[in-house]
Design a protein around this motif. Structure first.
Motif, PDB file in Angstrom:
ATOM      1  N   SER B  84      12.819  -4.663  24.248  1.00 21.56           N
ATOM      2  CA  SER B  84      14.141  -4.177  23.671  1.00 21.56           C
ATOM      3  C   SER B  84      15.181  -5.362  23.834  1.00 21.56           C
ATOM      4  O   SER B  84      15.087  -6.138  24.672  1.00 21.56           O
ATOM      5  CB  SER B  84      14.457  -3.073  24.327  1.00 21.56           C
ATOM      6  N   GLN B  85      16.559  -5.254  23.113  1.00 19.63           N
ATOM      7  CA  GLN B  85      17.514  -6.013  23.323  1.00 19.63           C
ATOM      8  C   GLN B  85      18.229  -5.339  24.606  1.00 19.63           C
ATOM      9  O   GLN B  85      19.168  -6.268  24.900  1.00 19.63           O
ATOM     10  CB  GLN B  85      18.449  -6.216  22.044  1.00 19.63           C
ATOM     11  N   ARG B 137      21.834 -11.807  19.647  1.00 18.73           N
ATOM     12  CA  ARG B 137      20.491 -11.467  19.842  1.00 18.73           C
ATOM     13  C   ARG B 137      19.557 -12.629  20.456  1.00 18.73           C
ATOM     14  O   ARG B 137      19.086 -12.373  21.359  1.00 18.73           O
ATOM     15  CB  ARG B 137      19.971 -11.034  18.506  1.00 18.73           C
ATOM     16  N   LYS B 140      20.427 -13.566  24.078  1.00 17.04           N
ATOM     17  CA  LYS B 140      19.703 -12.494  25.117  1.00 17.04           C
ATOM     18  C   LYS B 140      18.235 -12.718  25.264  1.00 17.04           C
ATOM     19  O   LYS B 140      17.843 -12.523  26.403  1.00 17.04           O
ATOM     20  CB  LYS B 140      20.046 -11.005  24.456  1.00 17.04           C
ATOM     21  N   GLN B 141      17.607 -12.900  24.232  1.00 15.87           N
ATOM     22  CA  GLN B 141      16.258 -13.303  24.452  1.00 15.87           C
ATOM     23  C   GLN B 141      15.768 -14.410  25.100  1.00 15.87           C
ATOM     24  O   GLN B 141      15.174 -14.275  25.932  1.00 15.87           O
ATOM     25  CB  GLN B 141      15.488 -13.362  22.764  1.00 15.87           C
ATOM     26  N   GLY B 164      14.266 -12.860  16.718  1.00 15.83           N
ATOM     27  CA  GLY B 164      15.702 -13.246  16.862  1.00 15.83           C
ATOM     28  C   GLY B 164      15.881 -14.713  17.470  1.00 15.83           C
ATOM     29  O   GLY B 164      17.129 -15.351  17.255  1.00 15.83           O
TER      30      GLY B 164
END
Ligand SMILES: Nc1ncnc2c1ncn2[C@@H]1O[C@H](COP(=O)(O)OP(=O)(O)OP(=O)(O)O)[C@@H](O)[C@H]1O
Ligand SMILES: [Mg+2]
Lengths: 554, 246
Positions: B84-85, B137, B140-141, B164
């Protein structure tokens, strides 16, 4: 209109499932669920019963003074004042800090309809919260009347309109605060500061209105409550709508009508002023301003001493940096003691030293044990609005799996959460120290005893609510205010706080014999140790079973 | 080494298991790709592996330690990039890395060196002092991947890590996964990108409806089914959607 109805229905559904206390047993086996539901039902009934009983006792006092009508007036006034005060934080968060603004903005629904749907959802939750306070008071009052039909008929519109005016004011103020803070570079801090200013200003006004002059001796309490220039009547005349509501219920059809009309007009004005600009304002509130400097950060500068310390730091950062939590959780928890402090200090400055001396005289005649019990009660009272432990796991939201994958035991995670909320309890109790020192002629050891006892007692709701939340957290929320308010877990803090208080009051009263409060104090101490020790033992005993992601989490 | 032994997971009162008697062994130094349609049970398997969920029956072992018996010891061996993000959004990237290093007990010197290396590699230094809530996104990954690598775990678990990421970052991550495997780290990841699996993995497993349908090197699977590409294998095995009651 159709957009409004659809949105309002969706939000209502969201609220109902979030607030249904029995929903948590959904995935249990039928027989197990039945037993648990019954247990929970009993706890709820006990809590409700305690509230009703307290109102009943108060009613007895008022009746002996021939002032029965003050009970409904008081509860209506309290409900409106609470909606005004706490409602501001809730409406800032609910209206402007949801992450859902961007999602709503895509829908082919006008800003006004979205705004109306959001207001409806705020209105409904206010209404539900008023229910257990207003209705018993009204029923008690009605027992002193011979005619019933007309007052009941007048009560219905009054009850329905009760949250409207505070909501109108609060939504207008939160809109203005959002607009004002949008000019600031560091928006979040400015908004927090403005909210605190509003809160303090509001309380100062209230205490100015309600300042009681020249109360003396034994009659002080009675006069404060009931006399023409007493506290209650001053407050009521300081906030006329509350007086209209109260008198409308008691006797005057026209005042009832006036109250409803003024509420409706107030709401209409507030809505017309802000409705169209609502969505753009909410959207711009979602844009974060970054103040972080560029360049390399000091990687090893702030190493935590242990995983527990790292988790505590994480918890504090999350609370302080998330405005919804800061306003509704932290500040909301501090409202009560700050209100008491401001009320007492400004009230006292007007009464002057005479009043203080008389107060001390009244309390000076009481014995030490009773004074300690009173002080303990006052400190405990201030620790209750702290909803943080009851939502500590829910607030993790969708990143809870990440937290669970970290190599620490659940007991360590829960300890971090518990400690942070207990520190907040401690903080609100410290604020209360000022008025307690002023009022009660307690020797230092008595003060320490009361402080320690109340703190110990406040562990019970915190530990038990944390357990309930870890057991079944609400993880799939969209906006932070949902995690806090549309989550029945957060109301456990209130319920277990009431249960703890009721257990203590009952014990104290049972042990009270021929004027000697010492056994009561001992009983209270035993209660505090049993309740807090028991809840802590339970929490840590169960922590091992809460090691994994709860599958029935929402 | 990662071992699933008859690992089964039934969610709540659900009638069909999300993971059905999974038997799987991934050797050290191996890159294992877990493939399957949406809802196949990949995330469930990864949650059992990372100790987030308890298996209904069966066991999961990491380097010989049962996840259920000593979850903390197993978690300490794993670096995990969730699907999840959602993450600790209120922290800055750097605070997040520091937090992860604190939790896994990484020394000051090590965390500094590793954070600098990976932040530089994924070109995230400039954003490191900003709150994660302002990240895109892909950013964050990336920070999530760096956080998982900060303690140099012997087991590296990623749930759909390519989602992403831009082509460059995706390339860098694949390189890193290979480099980790070369060092003897067990890399276990789920993905929907079959080309990635084909090129990157030493072993792949294909799962559907909670059951492991096939396991082997990409070549083995191709020759076993006689298909030209892993994509064809995947579509054949998972019923290409026609007879699927998803
Ligand atoms: N918390 C839960 N409660 C109940 N059922 C769940 C839960 N999480 C997953 N499932 C079910 O378990 C099955 C496997 O889900 P899982 O998330 O493991 O799939 P996945 O392979 O990761 O899919 P995707 O490719 O979409 O990420 C699905 O049928 C799903 O409906
Ligand atoms: Mg998945």
């Amino acid at each position: 209109m159709k957009g409004y109805l659809l949105l309002a229905r969706m939000m209502l559904k969201n609220t109902i499932t979030g607030l249904n206390p029995f929903d948590r047993f959904r995935s249990d086996k039928k027989s197990k669920a039945a037993v648990k539901s019954m247990l929970l039902g009993l706890v709820l009934l006990f809590a409700l019963g305690s509230v009703v009983y307290a109102e009943y006792e108060l009613f007895g006092v008022l009746r002996s003074m021939g002032q029965e009508a003050l009970l409904p007036a008081m509860t209506m006034l309290m409900a409106m004042m609470a909606s005004l005060l706490l409602g501001l934080f809730q409406s800032i968060s609910g209206l402007y800090q949801g992450r859902d603004a961007a999602w709503l903005a895509v829908l082919p629904v006008s800003s006004r309809q979205i705004y109306a749907a959001k207001l409806t959802s705020l209105y409904l939750s206010d209404l539900v919260l008023n229910l257990p306070i207003i209705i018993p008071a009204a029923v008690l009052y009605l027992t002193s009347r011979t005619d019933l039909i007309l007052p009941i008929l007048r009560l219905i519109p009054i009850f329905l309109f009760l949250p409207v005016l505070p909501l109108a004011i609060v939504s207008l103020v939160s809109y203005l605060l959002m607009k004002l803070s949008s000019f600031a570079r560091n928006r979040e801090t400015v908004l927090t500061g403005l909210s605190i200013l509003f809160m303090v200003g509001y309380m100062l006004t209230v205490s100015r209105i309600s300042a009681v002059s020249g109360a003396d001796g034994e009659e002080a309490v009675a006069r404060m409550l009931a006399s023409e220039d007493g506290l209650m009547n001053k407050l009521l005349s300081g906030f006329p709508p509350a007086r209209w509501a109260a008198q409308g219920f008691i006797g005057s059809f026209w005042l009832m009508l006036l109250f409803c009309l003024v509420s409706a007009v107030g709401m209409a004005v507030s809505f017309l002023l802000t409705g169209r600009d609502y969505l753009p304002t909410a959207l711009s509130a979602g844009e974060k301003t970054h103040k972080g400097g560029k360049g390399r950060a000091a990687v090893s500068a702030s190493r935590a001493a242990s995983p527990l310390a790292a988790l505590i730091r994480l918890e504090i950062r999350d609370l302080v940096r998330t405005q919804t939590y800061l306003l509704n959780g932290v500040l909301g928890g501090l409202v009560m003691p700050i209100a008491l402090m401001i009320g007492v200090s400004s009230g006292m400055s007007q009464v002057g030293n005479v009043g203080k001396n008389e107060m001390s005289e009244v309390f000076g005649q009481l014995d030490l044990s009773l004074l300690i019990i009173i002080a303990t009660g006052a400190f405990y009272l201030c620790s209750f609005i702290n909803q943080l432990p009851a939502t500590a796991v829910s607030r993790e939201g969708r990143h809870y799996p990440l937290s669970l994958s970290l190599p620490v035991r659940q007991s360590v995670r829960l300890t971090a959460k518990l400690l942070v909320s207990l520190v907040l309890n401690l903080l609100s109790m410290l604020i209360l120290l000022v008025p307690v020192l002023f009022f009660l002629p307690l020797p230092l050891h008595g003060l320490l005893a009361a402080f320690g006892l109340a703190f110990l007692l406040s562990v019970f709701p915190a530990a038990f609510c944390l357990y309930m939340d870890a057991r079944r957290p609400k993880l799939n929320w969209m906006t932070e205010i949902d995690a806090l308010k549309k989550n029945f877990n957060s109301y456990f803090s209130l319920i277990f706080w009431i249960v703890g208080a009721a257990v203590c009051v009952i014990t104290v009263l049972l042990l009270f014999r021929n004027g000697d409060f010492t056994p009561s104090l001992i009983g209270l101490t035993v209660c505090a140790i049993v309740l807090s020790g028991g809840s802590l033992a339970w929490l840590y005993h169960q922590a091992g079973r809460l090691e994994f992601l709860p599958e029935n989490a929402d | 080494m990662i071992e699933f032994v008859n690992a089964t997971k039934v969610y709540g009162k659900s009638s069909s298991p999300a993971l059905d008697q999974l038997n799987l062994r991934v050797q050290n130094g191996c890159v294992f790709g877990f493939l399957g349609p949406n809802g196949a049970g990949k995330t469930t398997a990864i949650r059992l592996l990372t100790g987030v969920l308890a298996p209904t029956s069966g066991t999961v072992l990491v380097n010989g330690t049962d996840v259920r018996e000593d979850p903390v010891a197993v978690k300490r061996m794993i670096g995990f990039v969730p699907d999840s993000q959602e993450m600790y959004e209120r922290l800055t990237g750097m605070e997040y890395l520091n937090f992860m290093a604190d939790i896994y007990g990484v020394s000051s010197a090590d965390r500094k060196a590793r954070a600098e290396k990976y932040l530089d590699m994924f070109m995230l230094e400039d954003a490191a002092n900003e709150r994660i809530q302002s990240y895109s996104r892909g950013m964050k990954q990336k920070i999530s991947v760096i956080g998982a690598l900060i303690h140099q775990p012997p087991v590296f678990v990623l749930d759909e890590p390519m989602v992403g990421l831009d082509p460059k970052a995706s390339f860098l991550l694949k390189e890193e996964m290979r480099a980790q495997a070369q060092k003897g780290v067990t890399v276990f990841f789920s993905t929907h990108v079959l080309e990635v699996a084909e090129k990157l993995c030493d072993q792949v497993g294909i799962i559907n409806h909670g059951k492991l349908l096939a396991q082997g090197t990409p070549e083995e699977l191709r020759s076993r089914t006689g298909d030209a590409s892993l994509e064809q294998v995947f579509l054949d095995l998972t019923g290409s959607g026609e007879d699927d009651a998803e």
